[in-house]
Write a protein that holds these residues in place. Structure first.
Motif, PDB file in Angstrom:
ATOM      1  N   ILE A  98       9.964   7.928   2.607  1.00 22.33           N
ATOM      2  CA  ILE A  98       9.129   6.733   2.484  1.00 22.33           C
ATOM      3  C   ILE A  98       9.976   5.468   2.617  1.00 22.33           C
ATOM      4  CG2 ILE A  98       7.668   5.422   0.898  1.00 22.33           C
ATOM      5  CD1 ILE A  98       6.680   8.130  -0.184  1.00 22.33           C
ATOM      6  N   VAL A  99      11.084   5.435   1.876  1.00 23.95           N
ATOM      7  CA  VAL A  99      11.913   4.224   1.875  1.00 23.95           C
ATOM      8  C   VAL A  99      12.498   3.957   3.264  1.00 23.95           C
ATOM      9  CG1 VAL A  99      14.052   3.222   1.000  1.00 23.95           C
ATOM     10  CG2 VAL A  99      12.438   4.285  -0.579  1.00 23.95           C
ATOM     11  N   THR A 100      13.102   4.992   3.896  1.00 24.88           N
ATOM     12  CA  THR A 100      13.718   4.748   5.202  1.00 24.88           C
ATOM     13  C   THR A 100      12.657   4.394   6.240  1.00 24.88           C
ATOM     14  OG1 THR A 100      13.681   7.131   5.580  1.00 24.88           O
ATOM     15  CG2 THR A 100      15.764   6.187   4.886  1.00 24.88           C
ATOM     16  N   PHE A 101      11.485   5.004   6.127  1.00 25.47           N
ATOM     17  CA  PHE A 101      10.418   4.691   7.074  1.00 25.47           C
ATOM     18  C   PHE A 101      10.075   3.205   7.023  1.00 25.47           C
ATOM     19  CE2 PHE A 101       5.901   3.891   7.701  1.00 25.47           C
ATOM     20  CZ  PHE A 101       5.707   4.379   8.987  1.00 25.47           C
ATOM     21  N   PHE A 102       9.826   2.710   5.812  1.00 23.36           N
ATOM     22  CA  PHE A 102       9.414   1.309   5.720  1.00 23.36           C
ATOM     23  C   PHE A 102      10.546   0.353   6.094  1.00 23.36           C
ATOM     24  CE2 PHE A 102       5.839   3.112   3.414  1.00 23.36           C
ATOM     25  CZ  PHE A 102       4.795   2.393   4.013  1.00 23.36           C
ATOM     26  N   VAL A 103      11.763   0.696   5.692  1.00 20.49           N
ATOM     27  CA  VAL A 103      12.888  -0.157   6.086  1.00 20.49           C
ATOM     28  C   VAL A 103      12.969  -0.219   7.609  1.00 20.49           C
ATOM     29  CG1 VAL A 103      15.401  -0.353   6.099  1.00 20.49           C
ATOM     30  CG2 VAL A 103      14.208   0.169   3.963  1.00 20.49           C
ATOM     31  N   ALA A 104      12.858   0.950   8.259  1.00 18.01           N
ATOM     32  CA  ALA A 104      12.996   0.984   9.716  1.00 18.01           C
ATOM     33  C   ALA A 104      11.907   0.158  10.405  1.00 18.01           C
ATOM     34  CB  ALA A 104      12.952   2.430  10.202  1.00 18.01           C
ATOM     35  N   GLN A 105      10.657   0.345   9.969  1.00 14.11           N
ATOM     36  CA  GLN A 105       9.567  -0.366  10.641  1.00 14.11           C
ATOM     37  C   GLN A 105       9.671  -1.873  10.440  1.00 14.11           C
ATOM     38  OE1 GLN A 105       8.287   1.578  12.675  1.00 14.11           O
ATOM     39  NE2 GLN A 105       9.169   3.279  11.523  1.00 14.11           N
ATOM     40  N   ILE A 106       9.938  -2.263   9.188  1.00 19.11           N
ATOM     41  CA  ILE A 106      10.008  -3.704   8.917  1.00 19.11           C
ATOM     42  C   ILE A 106      11.188  -4.322   9.642  1.00 19.11           C
ATOM     43  CG2 ILE A 106      10.361  -5.394   7.087  1.00 19.11           C
ATOM     44  CD1 ILE A 106       8.705  -3.478   5.290  1.00 19.11           C
ATOM     45  N   TRP A 107      12.285  -3.581   9.661  1.00 18.70           N
ATOM     46  CA  TRP A 107      13.478  -4.047  10.389  1.00 18.70           C
ATOM     47  C   TRP A 107      13.138  -4.285  11.861  1.00 18.70           C
ATOM     48  CZ3 TRP A 107      18.627  -4.683   8.781  1.00 18.70           C
ATOM     49  CH2 TRP A 107      19.563  -4.815   9.801  1.00 18.70           C
ATOM     50  N   MET A 160       3.376   3.257  21.673  1.00 18.82           N
ATOM     51  CA  MET A 160       3.455   4.303  20.653  1.00 18.82           C
ATOM     52  C   MET A 160       4.512   3.939  19.618  1.00 18.82           C
ATOM     53  SD  MET A 160       2.467   7.102  19.360  1.00 18.82           S
ATOM     54  CE  MET A 160       3.167   8.012  18.023  1.00 18.82           C
ATOM     55  N   ASN A 161       5.659   3.449  20.110  1.00 20.86           N
ATOM     56  CA  ASN A 161       6.722   3.135  19.172  1.00 20.86           C
ATOM     57  C   ASN A 161       6.700   1.687  18.725  1.00 20.86           C
ATOM     58  OD1 ASN A 161       7.916   5.520  18.549  1.00 20.86           O
ATOM     59  ND2 ASN A 161       9.137   5.558  20.435  1.00 20.86           N
ATOM     60  N   ASP A 162       5.557   1.068  18.856  1.00 22.83           N
ATOM     61  CA  ASP A 162       5.426  -0.296  18.377  1.00 22.83           C
ATOM     62  C   ASP A 162       5.564  -0.290  16.851  1.00 22.83           C
ATOM     63  OD1 ASP A 162       4.846  -2.906  18.066  1.00 22.83           O
ATOM     64  OD2 ASP A 162       2.667  -2.619  18.113  1.00 22.83           O
ATOM     65  N   PRO A 163       6.564  -1.015  16.329  1.00 20.35           N
ATOM     66  CA  PRO A 163       6.818  -0.933  14.885  1.00 20.35           C
ATOM     67  C   PRO A 163       5.607  -1.316  14.038  1.00 20.35           C
ATOM     68  CG  PRO A 163       8.166  -2.639  15.918  1.00 20.35           C
ATOM     69  CD  PRO A 163       7.559  -1.834  17.012  1.00 20.35           C
ATOM     70  N   LEU A 164       4.847  -2.325  14.497  1.00 21.27           N
ATOM     71  CA  LEU A 164       3.701  -2.767  13.693  1.00 21.27           C
ATOM     72  C   LEU A 164       2.683  -1.639  13.564  1.00 21.27           C
ATOM     73  CD1 LEU A 164       2.573  -5.211  12.236  1.00 21.27           C
ATOM     74  CD2 LEU A 164       1.285  -5.769  14.298  1.00 21.27           C
ATOM     75  N   PHE A 165       2.456  -0.988  14.697  1.00 22.21           N
ATOM     76  CA  PHE A 165       1.510   0.125  14.734  1.00 22.21           C
ATOM     77  C   PHE A 165       1.944   1.250  13.789  1.00 22.21           C
ATOM     78  CE2 PHE A 165       0.049   4.062  16.893  1.00 22.21           C
ATOM     79  CZ  PHE A 165      -1.317   3.845  16.751  1.00 22.21           C
ATOM     80  N   THR A 166       3.224   1.639  13.899  1.00 25.00           N
ATOM     81  CA  THR A 166       3.745   2.710  13.047  1.00 25.00           C
ATOM     82  C   THR A 166       3.673   2.305  11.585  1.00 25.00           C
ATOM     83  OG1 THR A 166       5.520   2.450  14.648  1.00 25.00           O
ATOM     84  CG2 THR A 166       5.437   4.502  13.412  1.00 25.00           C
ATOM     85  N   LEU A 167       4.003   1.041  11.335  1.00 27.66           N
ATOM     86  CA  LEU A 167       3.994   0.535   9.970  1.00 27.66           C
ATOM     87  C   LEU A 167       2.605   0.679   9.366  1.00 27.66           C
ATOM     88  CD1 LEU A 167       5.835  -0.893   7.908  1.00 27.66           C
ATOM     89  CD2 LEU A 167       4.913  -3.045   8.711  1.00 27.66           C
ATOM     90  N   LEU A 168       1.589   0.294  10.154  1.00 25.84           N
ATOM     91  CA  LEU A 168       0.213   0.371   9.661  1.00 25.84           C
ATOM     92  C   LEU A 168      -0.182   1.812   9.383  1.00 25.84           C
ATOM     93  CD1 LEU A 168      -1.582  -2.325  11.815  1.00 25.84           C
ATOM     94  CD2 LEU A 168      -0.997  -2.394   9.385  1.00 25.84           C
ATOM     95  N   ILE A 169       0.160   2.693  10.356  1.00 25.55           N
ATOM     96  CA  ILE A 169      -0.160   4.107  10.156  1.00 25.55           C
ATOM     97  C   ILE A 169       0.510   4.628   8.891  1.00 25.55           C
ATOM     98  CG2 ILE A 169       0.103   6.429  11.112  1.00 25.55           C
ATOM     99  CD1 ILE A 169      -1.285   5.415  13.267  1.00 25.55           C
ATOM    100  N   GLY A 170       1.782   4.306   8.741  1.00 19.81           N
ATOM    101  CA  GLY A 170       2.547   4.772   7.585  1.00 19.81           C
ATOM    102  C   GLY A 170       1.938   4.275   6.287  1.00 19.81           C
ATOM    103  N   SER A 171       1.622   2.983   6.232  1.00 21.20           N
ATOM    104  CA  SER A 171       1.028   2.430   5.010  1.00 21.20           C
ATOM    105  C   SER A 171      -0.296   3.106   4.737  1.00 21.20           C
ATOM    106  CB  SER A 171       0.800   0.923   5.149  1.00 21.20           C
ATOM    107  OG  SER A 171       1.898   0.323   5.767  1.00 21.20           O
ATOM    108  N   GLY A 172      -1.052   3.354   5.815  1.00 22.14           N
ATOM    109  CA  GLY A 172      -2.347   4.011   5.655  1.00 22.14           C
ATOM    110  C   GLY A 172      -2.197   5.383   5.030  1.00 22.14           C
ATOM    111  N   ILE A 173      -1.242   6.165   5.550  1.00 24.95           N
ATOM    112  CA  ILE A 173      -1.038   7.522   5.013  1.00 24.95           C
ATOM    113  C   ILE A 173      -0.631   7.445   3.542  1.00 24.95           C
ATOM    114  CG2 ILE A 173       0.444   9.561   5.151  1.00 24.95           C
ATOM    115  CD1 ILE A 173       0.507   9.155   8.182  1.00 24.95           C
ATOM    116  N   LEU A 174       0.276   6.526   3.243  1.00 28.92           N
ATOM    117  CA  LEU A 174       0.759   6.386   1.870  1.00 28.92           C
ATOM    118  C   LEU A 174      -0.397   6.021   0.937  1.00 28.92           C
ATOM    119  CD1 LEU A 174       3.473   6.555   0.392  1.00 28.92           C
ATOM    120  CD2 LEU A 174       3.620   4.082   0.553  1.00 28.92           C
ATOM    121  N   LEU A 175      -1.203   5.082   1.399  1.00 29.25           N
ATOM    122  CA  LEU A 175      -2.339   4.627   0.589  1.00 29.25           C
ATOM    123  C   LEU A 175      -3.308   5.783   0.342  1.00 29.25           C
ATOM    124  CD1 LEU A 175      -3.198   1.786  -0.479  1.00 29.25           C
ATOM    125  CD2 LEU A 175      -4.917   1.813   1.327  1.00 29.25           C
TER     126      LEU A 175
END
Lengths: 479, 343
Positions: free
Chosen positions: A464-473, B1-16
């Motif tokens: 979780i931590v590395t994922f968010f760091v990577a994306q935000i970075w 696909m590797n757009d960070p914003l897109f991945t970030l949203l997906i990731g946050s969604g899964i976590l939520l």
């Protein structure tokens, strides 16, 4: 007929007894205990004569006052523990290098030529000498010296009576997260070695708090991870700032990771005590033993045998098969590709999302016996997957380089960036404990459930931590 | 696909999503588990329990009260009663419902599991007082009789639950109901609390928040229609009569009571000493045994020795050893006040 009568009789007696218990009430056990105590003290009063009462030794009281005082308590604690860690890290360098050069530069070539002279086949030579032997040699040379310094020092402090005072001072903080003050000690021990830290949780006699201490011990950055942190911080973080700041900034980065570990351990303690560990009993008490002069010889003996050798032995047992596996994944090929390369290519997309790469993931999987061999494994895998020539010792053979610059060259060639460095540091803090520690957790808890929780909880957090760091970075970098 | 914003949203969604579904007690999973468990069997068992409680406390029971208790419609309640009659668990005579022997023993089995589980939670876990009842409401339908016997053996065959209720024996025996409601005490009378009723929940939470538990000594100060004022272990307490009714007390002989406020260990300053009067009933299970093992029993002299950096815990000298205790524990160890020491 008689038998029936007997059973009836027995039931009647039992139910009378049960009714009596309601009459006697709940205080029964307490009353019993109280009367035993009062009887005992009456007997003692009659038959024991005490020597004229001595004033409790004054220096002890003064020392207690100083060590637990509002202003000096914590500074003294940080100072003493700081010195212990500094002695461990600094003092271990020379003997580590000596042992490493003995095992790797002297014995290894001898074994190699021996195997050549008796005509050992290529694979047996590789599995036994480059795999099993090297892994074992590596583990001994990096683990033994720091542990042989850290454990005796720690045991001396314990023996003298200082460590119980630390628990006493720290309890206020740990109480707030539902844990026991003694967790401060097992955590400090974890900075030396997590397996030893987990054995040390035996001093916590309250079941819930003991489990909390065991599950969170992995958040203490152990001896095996310090060198990784320092190396990566120097290479990537030191390089990102002006040269005159490089030293201090990379040192601060490592300290930041260690402190982050402490923060995580407190947070996770709190979460556990509020959720899954509610079902365990909790009972606080802490004895402050009187100060006594440390028994140096005995301490040396017990800390070397009970802690150092004990942990080292477990590590060696796990390192040998892992060494074999490491060599095999680098040498067995399927369709012209080694298993290692296949896994690396396959896991790269997932690793990319975490800001890492397939080499790192594979290294953390196959180097599970000891965090010490993660960097040598990463170097070997990087060289192999890139097909670099002229560096390293060949497929499946772990190595380390003498110069940091050369290490940096390989890593950068492997596509590492500042983000990879930072995320590796985070992942090194937040990943599963080494197999020695996992085995020790199982031994201590005797529960598969808690062993699995302690193993997978840190990985999950790491992902979780590395994922968010990577994306935000990347998001910030793309703007 | 590797757009960070897109991945970030997906990731946050899964976590939520994971948090929402797996959050303890409030998550979707926990809720689903709870709703699924309201089955016919549970309704029957709850109805029997309610009927038994009415019988034990000598109150009449009707279809309406069952409907109210189980939060179901009166039609459903009537259907339930019919079903119970058919099973031979109860008979309706004129207006009141009467449990048959079979029905009574079934109800007692459920009550036994309920109270055993509460005792287990109180003594062997660190589950909060306010959650005991809810958890027991769930487990009473899950544990079989033999599981319950095993549990009872494991925790020393207790005879009272933490609220002071007797636990039925395996044969379904229960002692006569003892004591009287707190409101029946007259001015100046002494009594000790023997039971704190854990239903309805809102009232129980209030009583727990006031720090009332079985074993406390109470003295009535004022009893009127509007309020009940009394001291509990020397601490003054005011409750509405409706609330006070849920506390059962038993009168005690006067010579054993202590005048004035109870003094506790945490009130000692460094260097001061006191003699132990007793350990509060609120310290249970392992915690209580540990303290007694250390020598915290009536008559032991304890001296406050040392404060930690934050002031809590403190070190006390108990039988020659320096033992650190937390404030919460020290507050629950009572000392003789000077006045009673002079006697």
């Amino acid at each position: 007929m008689v038998a029936k009568e007997k059973i009836k009789n027995r039931e009647a007696i039992l139910s009378t007894a049960n009714n009596q218990r309601w009459e006697v009430g709940e205080n029964f056990h307490d009353t019993l205990m109280e009367s035993i105590y009062s009887n005992a003290s009456a007997i003692a009063k009659r038959s024991v004569t005490l020597p004229a009462q001595k004033e409790t030794i004054n220096w002890e009281k003064t020392l207690d006052k100083i060590l637990t005082s509002r202003y000096l308590g914590f500074p003294i604690m940080f100072l003493i523990l700081g010195v212990v860690f500094w002695l461990t890290i600094e003092g271990a360098n020379v003997p580590s290098a000596m042992i490493a050069s003995f095992f790797l530069d002297t014995i290894h070539p001898i074994l190699k030529s021996l195997s050549a002279s008796i005509g050992l086949p290529f694979w047996a030579d590789g599995v036994l000498i480059d795999g099993a032997y090297l892994a074992m040699a590596w583990v001994i040379s990096v683990m033994l010296p720091p542990m042989a310094i850290f454990f005796p020092l720690f045991t001396l402090l314990e023996d003298f009576g200082y460590l119980p005072r630390v628990s006493f001072n720290m309890d206020g903080l740990y109480r707030k997260v539902g844990a026991h003050g003694k967790q401060a000690l097992t955590m400090a021990m974890g900075f030396g070695c997590n397996a030893a830290g987990i054995v040390a949780t035996r001093v916590i006699d309250s079941p819930r708090e003991k489990l909390i201490a065991i599950i969170t011990n992995n958040f203490s950055l152990c001896n095996g991870r310090w060198p990784t942190q320092i190396l990566i911080a120097v290479i990537f973080i030191g390089a990102a700032v002006p040269a005159y700041l490089a030293g201090i900034v990379s040192a601060l980065a490592v300290v930041f990771i260690a402190v982050l570990g402490i923060v995580f351990s407190l947070l996770v303690s709190w979460g556990l005590s509020k959720s899954v560990l509610k079902g365990e009993a909790s009972a606080f008490s802490l004895e402050l033993p009187p100060y006594r002069p440390p028994r140096i010889l005995q301490t040396l003996y017990t800390s070397l045998i009970d802690r150092t050798i004990f942990v080292l032995w477990r590590a060696i047992i796990f390192a040998i098969p892992a060494g074999v596996v490491i060599w095999l994944v680098g040498n067995i090929t399927i369709g012209g590709e080694t298993i290692a390369n296949i896994f690396i290519d396959w896991s790269n997309p997932f690793a990319f999302i975490l800001g890492l790469n397939g080499v790192i993931l594979l290294a953390y999987i196959i180097a599970i016996p000891a965090n010490e061999i993660v960097i040598p494994t990463i170097l070997m895998l990087t060289v192999m997957s890139l097909g670099l020539s002229g560096v390293g010792e060949g497929a499946g053979v772990m190595f380390e380089l003498d110069s940091i610059a050369a290490t940096e060259e390989i890593l950068v060639a492997g596509g590492w960036t500042l983000l990879t460095g930072i995320n590796l540091m985070l992942f090194s803090l937040l990943h599963n404990p080494c197999s020695t520690t996992i085995y020790t957790i199982f031994k201590e808890t005797k529960s598969v459930k808690w062993t699995l929780v302690s193993t997978f909880l840190p990985i999950l957090m790491g992902i979780i931590v590395t994922f968010f760091v990577a994306q935000i970075w990347r998001l910030i970098a793309s703007i | 696909m590797n757009d960070p914003l897109f991945t970030l949203l997906i990731g946050s969604g899964i976590l939520l999503l994971a948090v929402v579904s797996f959050f303890p007690q409030k998550g979707l999973f926990a809720r689903m588990k709870r709703t699924r468990t309201i089955s016919k069997k549970i309704l029957i068992e709850d109805a029997l329990k309610h009927l038994y409680h009415c019988e034990y406390s000598g109150v009449g029971c009707s279809i309406e009260s069952i409907a109210g208790k189980l939060s179901i419609s009166e039609d459903d309640a009537a259907e339930l009663v019919a079903k119970l009659e058919e099973m031979g668990m109860l008979s309706s005579q004129r207006d009141s419902l009467q449990l048959s022997n079979e029905g009574r023993s079934y109800a007692l089995r459920i009550i036994r599991v309920h109270r055993l589980w509460e005792k287990y939670l109180a003594d062997e876990t660190s589950v909060d007082e306010r959650e005991w009842h809810h958890s027991a409401e769930e487990f009473e339908h899950k544990l079989s009789s033999s599981d319950a016997d095993e549990l009872a053996a494991q925790i020393g065959n207790p005879v009272f639950d933490p609220h002071g209720d007797p636990i039925p024996s395996t044969e379904g025996d229960l002692p006569e109901k003892k004591g009287m409601p707190l409101t029946a005490l007259k001015f100046g009378e002494f009594a000790s609390i023997i039971h704190v009723e854990d239903e309805p929940d809102a009232i129980y939470q209030q009583l727990v928040a006031e720090g009332l538990y079985p074993g406390m000594q109470v003295r009535m100060l004022e009893e009127s229609k509007e309020r009940v004022r009394f001291t509990a272990n020397g601490e003054e307490c005011v409750l509405a009569p409706l609330f006070a009714k849920n506390i059962t007390v038993e009168q005690i002989k006067l010579e054993k009571t202590i005048e004035g406020k109870f003094k506790n260990l945490s009130s000692l300053k460094i260097g001061e000493s006191g003699t132990v009067l007793g350990i509060s009933k609120a310290l249970r299970g392992q915690q209580r045994r540990r303290l007694m093992d250390l020598g915290v029993v009536p008559g032991t002299e304890i001296t406050a020795e040392l404060k930690s950096v934050g002031g809590d815990p403190m070190v006390y000298k108990i039988k020659g050893a320096s033992i650190a205790l937390r404030k919460k524990q020290a507050e629950r160890i009572y000392l003789h006040s000077e006045k009673s020491e002079m006697n």
